[in-house]
Design a protein around this motif. Sequence first.
Motif, PDB file in Angstrom:
ATOM      1  N   ASP A  34       3.281   4.606   0.670  1.00 39.13           N
ATOM      2  CA  ASP A  34       4.385   5.028   1.532  1.00 39.13           C
ATOM      3  C   ASP A  34       5.651   4.410   0.949  1.00 39.13           C
ATOM      4  O   ASP A  34       5.878   3.202   1.054  1.00 39.13           O
ATOM      5  CB  ASP A  34       4.163   4.563   2.972  1.00 39.13           C
ATOM      6  CG  ASP A  34       5.191   5.166   3.937  1.00 39.13           C
ATOM      7  OD1 ASP A  34       6.383   5.180   3.585  1.00 39.13           O
ATOM      8  OD2 ASP A  34       4.791   5.615   5.028  1.00 39.13           O
ATOM      9  N   THR A  35       6.452   5.234   0.319  1.00 34.99           N
ATOM     10  CA  THR A  35       7.590   4.724  -0.432  1.00 34.99           C
ATOM     11  C   THR A  35       8.727   4.252   0.456  1.00 34.99           C
ATOM     12  O   THR A  35       9.595   3.506  -0.002  1.00 34.99           O
ATOM     13  CB  THR A  35       8.108   5.792  -1.408  1.00 34.99           C
ATOM     14  OG1 THR A  35       8.636   6.893  -0.672  1.00 34.99           O
ATOM     15  CG2 THR A  35       6.991   6.277  -2.314  1.00 34.99           C
ATOM     16  N   TRP A  36       8.736   4.694   1.707  1.00 35.40           N
ATOM     17  CA  TRP A  36       9.789   4.256   2.626  1.00 35.40           C
ATOM     18  C   TRP A  36       9.363   3.012   3.402  1.00 35.40           C
ATOM     19  O   TRP A  36      10.119   2.049   3.528  1.00 35.40           O
ATOM     20  CB  TRP A  36      10.178   5.377   3.581  1.00 35.40           C
ATOM     21  CG  TRP A  36      11.335   5.001   4.459  1.00 35.40           C
ATOM     22  CD1 TRP A  36      11.322   4.751   5.804  1.00 35.40           C
ATOM     23  CD2 TRP A  36      12.699   4.816   4.047  1.00 35.40           C
ATOM     24  NE1 TRP A  36      12.578   4.402   6.246  1.00 35.40           N
ATOM     25  CE2 TRP A  36      13.446   4.451   5.189  1.00 35.40           C
ATOM     26  CE3 TRP A  36      13.348   4.928   2.820  1.00 35.40           C
ATOM     27  CZ2 TRP A  36      14.811   4.193   5.136  1.00 35.40           C
ATOM     28  CZ3 TRP A  36      14.718   4.666   2.764  1.00 35.40           C
ATOM     29  CH2 TRP A  36      15.427   4.305   3.913  1.00 35.40           C
ATOM     30  N   GLU A  37       8.144   3.017   3.919  1.00 39.00           N
ATOM     31  CA  GLU A  37       7.639   1.847   4.640  1.00 39.00           C
ATOM     32  C   GLU A  37       7.179   0.748   3.691  1.00 39.00           C
ATOM     33  O   GLU A  37       6.874  -0.365   4.128  1.00 39.00           O
ATOM     34  CB  GLU A  37       6.485   2.251   5.560  1.00 39.00           C
ATOM     35  CG  GLU A  37       6.880   3.226   6.656  1.00 39.00           C
ATOM     36  CD  GLU A  37       7.914   2.656   7.608  1.00 39.00           C
ATOM     37  OE1 GLU A  37       7.945   1.408   7.775  1.00 39.00           O
ATOM     38  OE2 GLU A  37       8.699   3.443   8.187  1.00 39.00           O
ATOM     39  N   MET A  38       7.090   1.077   2.404  1.00 43.22           N
ATOM     40  CA  MET A  38       6.752   0.117   1.353  1.00 43.22           C
ATOM     41  C   MET A  38       5.345  -0.461   1.553  1.00 43.22           C
ATOM     42  O   MET A  38       5.137  -1.672   1.563  1.00 43.22           O
ATOM     43  CB  MET A  38       7.806  -1.000   1.275  1.00 43.22           C
ATOM     44  CG  MET A  38       9.190  -0.489   0.906  1.00 43.22           C
ATOM     45  SD  MET A  38      10.450  -1.794   0.850  1.00 43.22           S
ATOM     46  CE  MET A  38      10.687  -2.084   2.624  1.00 43.22           C
ATOM     47  N   THR A  39       4.396   0.425   1.713  1.00 44.64           N
ATOM     48  CA  THR A  39       3.000   0.015   1.872  1.00 44.64           C
ATOM     49  C   THR A  39       2.136   0.697   0.822  1.00 44.64           C
ATOM     50  O   THR A  39       2.448   1.805   0.364  1.00 44.64           O
ATOM     51  CB  THR A  39       2.467   0.372   3.272  1.00 44.64           C
ATOM     52  OG1 THR A  39       2.522   1.790   3.456  1.00 44.64           O
ATOM     53  CG2 THR A  39       3.274  -0.323   4.359  1.00 44.64           C
ATOM     54  N   VAL A  40       1.048   0.035   0.464  1.00 38.35           N
ATOM     55  CA  VAL A  40       0.048   0.578  -0.464  1.00 38.35           C
ATOM     56  C   VAL A  40      -1.302   0.544   0.239  1.00 38.35           C
ATOM     57  O   VAL A  40      -1.767  -0.528   0.633  1.00 38.35           O
ATOM     58  CB  VAL A  40      -0.008  -0.226  -1.778  1.00 38.35           C
ATOM     59  CG1 VAL A  40      -1.081   0.344  -2.702  1.00 38.35           C
ATOM     60  CG2 VAL A  40       1.348  -0.236  -2.471  1.00 38.35           C
ATOM     61  N   THR A  41      -1.910   1.713   0.404  1.00 37.19           N
ATOM     62  CA  THR A  41      -3.192   1.813   1.100  1.00 37.19           C
ATOM     63  C   THR A  41      -4.267   2.276   0.118  1.00 37.19           C
ATOM     64  O   THR A  41      -4.282   3.448  -0.285  1.00 37.19           O
ATOM     65  CB  THR A  41      -3.104   2.801   2.276  1.00 37.19           C
ATOM     66  OG1 THR A  41      -2.053   2.392   3.156  1.00 37.19           O
ATOM     67  CG2 THR A  41      -4.418   2.849   3.031  1.00 37.19           C
ATOM     68  N   PRO A  42      -5.165   1.382  -0.294  1.00 36.48           N
ATOM     69  CA  PRO A  42      -6.264   1.804  -1.185  1.00 36.48           C
ATOM     70  C   PRO A  42      -7.262   2.676  -0.412  1.00 36.48           C
ATOM     71  O   PRO A  42      -7.627   2.365   0.724  1.00 36.48           O
ATOM     72  CB  PRO A  42      -6.903   0.481  -1.606  1.00 36.48           C
ATOM     73  CG  PRO A  42      -5.928  -0.594  -1.219  1.00 36.48           C
ATOM     74  CD  PRO A  42      -5.180  -0.066  -0.048  1.00 36.48           C
ATOM     75  N   LEU A  43      -7.707   3.749  -1.017  1.00 34.80           N
ATOM     76  CA  LEU A  43      -8.734   4.581  -0.410  1.00 34.80           C
ATOM     77  C   LEU A  43     -10.104   4.002  -0.753  1.00 34.80           C
ATOM     78  O   LEU A  43     -10.299   3.414  -1.823  1.00 34.80           O
ATOM     79  CB  LEU A  43      -8.623   6.023  -0.908  1.00 34.80           C
ATOM     80  CG  LEU A  43      -7.298   6.734  -0.593  1.00 34.80           C
ATOM     81  CD1 LEU A  43      -7.381   8.201  -1.015  1.00 34.80           C
ATOM     82  CD2 LEU A  43      -6.925   6.629   0.882  1.00 34.80           C
ATOM     83  N   GLU A  44     -11.040   4.169   0.154  1.00 31.93           N
ATOM     84  CA  GLU A  44     -12.371   3.618  -0.053  1.00 31.93           C
ATOM     85  C   GLU A  44     -13.091   4.330  -1.192  1.00 31.93           C
ATOM     86  O   GLU A  44     -12.955   5.545  -1.378  1.00 31.93           O
ATOM     87  CB  GLU A  44     -13.199   3.736   1.227  1.00 31.93           C
ATOM     88  CG  GLU A  44     -12.727   2.833   2.354  1.00 31.93           C
ATOM     89  CD  GLU A  44     -13.670   2.875   3.543  1.00 31.93           C
ATOM     90  OE1 GLU A  44     -14.755   3.492   3.414  1.00 31.93           O
ATOM     91  OE2 GLU A  44     -13.326   2.303   4.588  1.00 31.93           O
ATOM     92  N   GLY A  45     -13.894   3.563  -1.932  1.00 31.94           N
ATOM     93  CA  GLY A  45     -14.716   4.142  -2.987  1.00 31.94           C
ATOM     94  C   GLY A  45     -13.919   4.481  -4.229  1.00 31.94           C
ATOM     95  O   GLY A  45     -12.767   4.086  -4.405  1.00 31.94           O
TER      96      GLY A  45
END
Length: 472
Positions: A437-448
């Motif tokens: 999320d380039t605005w909220e500045m978060t990185v969410t790894p997807l499982e697997g």
Amino acid sequence: MSTPTAQVERWGLHEIQLDGPSEGNPFTDVELGATFCFRNREVAVAGFYDGDGRYRIRFSPDQEGRWSYRTWSSAPELDGVRGELAVGPPGEGNHGPVHVWDGSLFRYADGTRHESFGTTCYHWTHRGDEELEEQTLQTLAGSPFNKVRMCLLPTASMQPPRLAFVGDTPGELDKTRFDPEFFAHLERRVLDLQRLGIEADLILFHPYDKGHWGVDDMTPEEDRFYLRYVVARLAAFRNVWWSMSNEFDFNKAKTMADWDALLQHLQRIDPYRRLASIHNGTAMYVYASIYDFDKPWTTHQSIQHWDARLTSTWRQAHPRPVVVDEIGYEGDIERRWGNLSGRDLTRRFWYTMAGGGFMGHGECFVDTKPQWVSSGGRLVGESPARIAFLRSIIAEGPADWIAARDDGYRLDYFGERRFAYHDLELGDDPHEVDVIDTWEMTVTPLEGTFRGRCRIPLPDRSDLAVRVRRVS
């Protein structure tokens, strides 16, 4: 006459100071330079008059070992001075000057990566306000920006305490004499930027004087005289870039042939061949007269344009780095170039980087005095934090994040679009996927892990990117 051996670090700065004639006009009457020798290599460097009978020659050695030099001059007391330099390894934080690497990217001379994240403070050194300049440096120290675009010459609306040329009356500047105090102050600030790891992108000409001071319509001889002095004083600073002009096509006193000749002249007289380009204007955000960057006397593309999604097109058209130095500024002024939202400017940065280029920031809010884009000070916009986040994402990836698309890495950006999913073809190896999320500045790894033809689910919002990395 000889001088003691001086100790200098590689890519550092050695200065020879000599006393000589002060009568007449030493700026025009006295020729001065030195030839520096390393083994069988010679580097000729011009010197300059610094007022009060002082002359200086500045040199930045690019090789460790023992160098020798000998001065040459039309003034006998300045001619034939000999000396030696013992050049040692670079000190902490000294990576050398930035060069073009692999066609469309940048690296420091020692091989360290350099991605250009620029900002614009056109005249931050011209107001004579030391407190404001210190605030600007403090702001830059906490910002993501590693390049500052800044002007040497004044605009018609300015009344600076000092100018590059001697004089303070519009239309009556003495263009055969320079103000050493103006340049000494500018050099101090360039060194301040260097200590912060920031490149100084020096804008040599611009079209905003409109005949007031008489610096946008100088003769070819005056132009070259000015360039020779600027190069002699500033080229040895390893963090200097040259921008021949801002919005060159808006200057009606010069033709394209004139700009070509000035860029070629700059290449001839700069012993270090610092990065050099020229910046175009736009006509009401409808037409952009971008310079022909196939010409060999530019090192990179300096572009003003409103559409960052053209970055890959410019990158493919010319084998040199793309720097979109101006795409509009975050702010709320009435001029269309100065009222982008923070989200909009952040998107343009992401589109540029996703296309393999680099971009510049600017900021101008009505209630912020002075405005950053003109005089520095403090940043109040929403984009700098997001640009810092983007810089961290790029730094975590390969040096050439575009070429790496065929080697296990990709960074896909969707901007204002909202997609339910993103389809990928990844081949047989397993890959990790992050949703950013380039605005909220978060990185969410997807499982697997993911391989082959796969579908990546996306959250129901805009300003997303997907990062794919092959599992080692």
